[in-house]
Write an enzyme that holds these catalytic residues in place. Structure first.
Site, PDB file in Angstrom:
ATOM      1  N   ASP A   1       0.835  -1.214   0.000  1.00  0.00           N
ATOM      2  CA  ASP A   1       0.000   0.000   0.000  1.00  0.00           C
ATOM      3  C   ASP A   1       0.867   1.261   0.000  1.00  0.00           C
ATOM      4  O   ASP A   1       1.971   1.253   0.532  1.00  0.00           O
ATOM      5  CB  ASP A   1      -0.900  -0.026   1.243  1.00  0.00           C
ATOM      6  CG  ASP A   1      -2.095   0.884   1.082  1.00  0.00           C
ATOM      7  OD1 ASP A   1      -2.343   1.383  -0.034  1.00  0.00           O
ATOM      8  OD2 ASP A   1      -2.789   1.108   2.097  1.00  0.00           O
TER       9      ASP A   1
ATOM     10  N   GLY B   1       0.184   5.355  -4.483  1.00  0.00           N
ATOM     11  CA  GLY B   1      -0.407   6.627  -4.899  1.00  0.00           C
ATOM     12  C   GLY B   1       0.132   7.783  -4.066  1.00  0.00           C
ATOM     13  O   GLY B   1       0.491   8.846  -4.600  1.00  0.00           O
TER      14      GLY B   1
ATOM     15  N   SER C   1      -6.850  -6.143  -6.296  1.00  0.00           N
ATOM     16  CA  SER C   1      -7.975  -6.766  -5.600  1.00  0.00           C
ATOM     17  C   SER C   1      -9.235  -6.716  -6.456  1.00  0.00           C
ATOM     18  O   SER C   1      -9.314  -5.939  -7.420  1.00  0.00           O
ATOM     19  CB  SER C   1      -8.231  -6.049  -4.268  1.00  0.00           C
ATOM     20  OG  SER C   1      -8.843  -4.804  -4.516  1.00  0.00           O
ATOM     21  N   THR C   2     -10.226  -7.519  -6.073  1.00  0.00           N
ATOM     22  CA  THR C   2     -11.511  -7.493  -6.793  1.00  0.00           C
ATOM     23  C   THR C   2     -12.139  -6.097  -6.700  1.00  0.00           C
ATOM     24  O   THR C   2     -12.905  -5.704  -7.569  1.00  0.00           O
ATOM     25  CB  THR C   2     -12.479  -8.546  -6.199  1.00  0.00           C
ATOM     26  OG1 THR C   2     -12.423  -8.480  -4.764  1.00  0.00           O
ATOM     27  CG2 THR C   2     -12.102  -9.949  -6.624  1.00  0.00           C
TER      28      THR C   2
ATOM     29  N   ASN D   1     -10.358  -3.286  -6.747  1.00  0.00           N
ATOM     30  CA  ASN D   1      -9.547  -2.305  -7.488  1.00  0.00           C
ATOM     31  C   ASN D   1     -10.125  -1.957  -8.862  1.00  0.00           C
ATOM     32  O   ASN D   1      -9.730  -0.954  -9.471  1.00  0.00           O
ATOM     33  CB  ASN D   1      -8.101  -2.792  -7.642  1.00  0.00           C
ATOM     34  CG  ASN D   1      -7.280  -2.661  -6.377  1.00  0.00           C
ATOM     35  OD1 ASN D   1      -6.288  -3.375  -6.189  1.00  0.00           O
ATOM     36  ND2 ASN D   1      -7.665  -1.769  -5.466  1.00  0.00           N
TER      37      ASN D   1
ATOM     38  N   ARG E   1     -11.374   1.647  -9.372  1.00  0.00           N
ATOM     39  CA  ARG E   1     -10.484   2.803  -9.548  1.00  0.00           C
ATOM     40  C   ARG E   1     -10.733   3.434 -10.920  1.00  0.00           C
ATOM     41  O   ARG E   1     -11.354   2.803 -11.789  1.00  0.00           O
ATOM     42  CB  ARG E   1      -9.025   2.355  -9.439  1.00  0.00           C
ATOM     43  CG  ARG E   1      -8.694   1.905  -8.044  1.00  0.00           C
ATOM     44  CD  ARG E   1      -7.242   1.608  -7.843  1.00  0.00           C
ATOM     45  NE  ARG E   1      -7.041   1.364  -6.429  1.00  0.00           N
ATOM     46  CZ  ARG E   1      -5.935   1.615  -5.763  1.00  0.00           C
ATOM     47  NH1 ARG E   1      -4.893   2.127  -6.386  1.00  0.00           N
ATOM     48  NH2 ARG E   1      -5.846   1.382  -4.485  1.00  0.00           N
TER      49      ARG E   1
ATOM     50  N   ARG F   1       2.029  -5.007   6.068  1.00  0.00           N
ATOM     51  CA  ARG F   1       1.244  -3.999   5.344  1.00  0.00           C
ATOM     52  C   ARG F   1       1.984  -2.673   5.431  1.00  0.00           C
ATOM     53  O   ARG F   1       2.348  -2.226   6.525  1.00  0.00           O
ATOM     54  CB  ARG F   1      -0.163  -3.847   5.923  1.00  0.00           C
ATOM     55  CG  ARG F   1      -0.943  -2.812   5.118  1.00  0.00           C
ATOM     56  CD  ARG F   1      -2.424  -2.819   5.321  1.00  0.00           C
ATOM     57  NE  ARG F   1      -3.004  -1.911   4.337  1.00  0.00           N
ATOM     58  CZ  ARG F   1      -4.209  -1.989   3.835  1.00  0.00           C
ATOM     59  NH1 ARG F   1      -5.010  -2.924   4.223  1.00  0.00           N
ATOM     60  NH2 ARG F   1      -4.633  -1.118   2.951  1.00  0.00           N
TER      61      ARG F   1
HETATM   62  C1  FPP Z   1      -1.693  -0.022  -3.639  1.00  0.00           C
HETATM   63  O1  FPP Z   1      -1.266   1.331  -3.592  1.00  0.00           O
HETATM   64  C2  FPP Z   1      -1.037  -0.741  -4.766  1.00  0.00           C
HETATM   65  C3  FPP Z   1      -1.688  -1.347  -5.822  1.00  0.00           C
HETATM   66  C4  FPP Z   1      -3.136  -1.414  -5.954  1.00  0.00           C
HETATM   67  C5  FPP Z   1      -0.983  -1.947  -6.955  1.00  0.00           C
HETATM   68  C6  FPP Z   1       0.255  -2.680  -6.605  1.00  0.00           C
HETATM   69  C7  FPP Z   1       0.844  -3.246  -7.818  1.00  0.00           C
HETATM   70  C8  FPP Z   1       2.165  -3.329  -8.053  1.00  0.00           C
HETATM   71  C9  FPP Z   1       3.202  -2.803  -7.132  1.00  0.00           C
HETATM   72  C10 FPP Z   1       2.637  -3.958  -9.308  1.00  0.00           C
HETATM   73  C11 FPP Z   1       2.891  -5.423  -9.156  1.00  0.00           C
HETATM   74  C12 FPP Z   1       3.213  -5.997 -10.482  1.00  0.00           C
HETATM   75  C13 FPP Z   1       3.434  -7.315 -10.806  1.00  0.00           C
HETATM   76  C14 FPP Z   1       3.504  -7.769 -12.209  1.00  0.00           C
HETATM   77  C15 FPP Z   1       3.565  -8.363  -9.826  1.00  0.00           C
HETATM   78  P1  FPP Z   1      -2.369   2.483  -3.640  1.00  0.00           P
HETATM   79  O2  FPP Z   1      -2.571   2.859  -5.075  1.00  0.00           O
HETATM   80  O3  FPP Z   1      -3.598   2.021  -2.943  1.00  0.00           O
HETATM   81  O4  FPP Z   1      -1.673   3.639  -2.852  1.00  0.00           O
HETATM   82  P2  FPP Z   1      -2.435   4.782  -1.997  1.00  0.00           P
HETATM   83  O5  FPP Z   1      -3.087   4.081  -0.845  1.00  0.00           O
HETATM   84  O6  FPP Z   1      -1.314   5.662  -1.559  1.00  0.00           O
HETATM   85  O7  FPP Z   1      -3.397   5.458  -2.917  1.00  0.00           O
END
Ligand code: FPP
Length: 258
Positions: free
Chosen positions: A34, A37, A79-80, A82, A85, A202
């Site tokens: 996490d 973003g 996730s399901t 996501n 977004r 986490r």
């Molecule tokens: C959560 O951060 C992260 C994700 C939903 C995506 C994670 C995916 C990767 C790191 C790529 C993995 C790739 C492969 C091929 C294995 P967020 O966007 O929720 O962050 P925020 O809480 O700060 O908005």
């Protein structure tokens, strides 16, 4: 330039840091990645740049877990939930998964990683499904770390799928409802045959499970760090493992489990 899975040379390994007991490492580490973003926003960058950097953090973590002797790493990539977004971000993530798989498959093979994708893969773009099938087959006979990438994964969806599969077997007369126990339930999970995670990490400080591995995390130790996922490095992983080694795992008993 893309950074390969191997940090410098394919044969160079990271030694186990002093202070970590090799006999008490978690066999399976799960991670909720996490904060991508927020990492990007803090730098005035579009959110998706955080995901790109998050891939580097994942590669780092996989390499370190493999070198230090952790048997399995399971990462929550999509996730399901996501899908809710913005469309642009979802498309970016799907394209990123494809690019990463295409780019890293040779390194995964070389480093003996056994990659699998857990979740409802049929809802993913066709090209990605093909790359997943190819990477899974090409690494299945490897001998190193198990690397599970949870993609279009939801813990509740997984449990519903198990219930449906068991009900179908009962309806076909193949299974006596009275014979359904934890073992036969677990055998229908995406993680069938794998050790449950011992440690859940986490990042970014949120204190939630977020529909991740609801069955499998029953006895996992939780390590929550304020580090944002793209900044997760060897020091942060070491901190998590030291924290884990300081826990007394009792599994409901009074005394720590042997
Ligand atoms: C959560 O951060 C992260 C994700 C939903 C995506 C994670 C995916 C990767 C790191 C790529 C993995 C790739 C492969 C091929 C294995 P967020 O966007 O929720 O962050 P925020 O809480 O700060 O908005």
């Amino acid at each position: 330039m893309s950074r390969a899975l191997a940090t410098s040379s394919p044969t160079q390994r990271h030694p186990l840091p002093a202070g970590l007991d090799p006999a008490r490492l978690p066999a399976h580490v799960a991670v909720i990645m996490d904060g991508n973003g927020r990492w990007a926003s803090q730098r005035g960058l579009p959110r998706v740049m955080g995901h790109r950097e998050g891939v580097e953090a994942l590669k780092r973590t996989l390499r370190l877990c493999s070198d230090w002797g952790v048997g399995a790493l399971t990462a929550y990539a999509f996730s399901t939930e996501n899908w809710n977004r913005p469309g642009e971000e979802v498309r970016f993530l799907m394209a990123l998964f494809e690019r990463v798989l295409e780019r890293e498959i040779v390194a995964l093979e070389r480093e003996q990683v056994r990659i699998r994708f857990l979740g409802d893969l049929e809802a993913l773009p066709r090209g990605l499904q093909q790359l997943i099938a190819d990477a899974t087959a090409r690494t299945a006979a490897n001998t190193g770390i198990h690397f599970n990438v949870c993609t279009n994964y939801g813990g509740r969806a997984e449990l519903v799928r198990v219930a449906r599969r068991l009900a179908e077997r009962v309806a076909r007369g193949e299974l006596d409802p009275a014979a359904i126990d934890e073992g036969c339930f677990a055998a229908e999970l995406h993680t069938a045959g794998q050790h449950d995670p011992d440690l859940l990490i986490r990042t970014s400080g949120e204190q939630r499970i977020s529909n991740f591995l609801l069955w499998q995390l029953a006895y996992a130790e939780l390590h929550i760090t304020d580090v944002l996922w793209p900044d997760f490095d060897g020091a942060a992983l070491l901190q998590a493992l030291l924290d884990y080694q300081n826990r007394q795992r009792r599994f409901g008993r009074v005394e720590p489990a042997a």
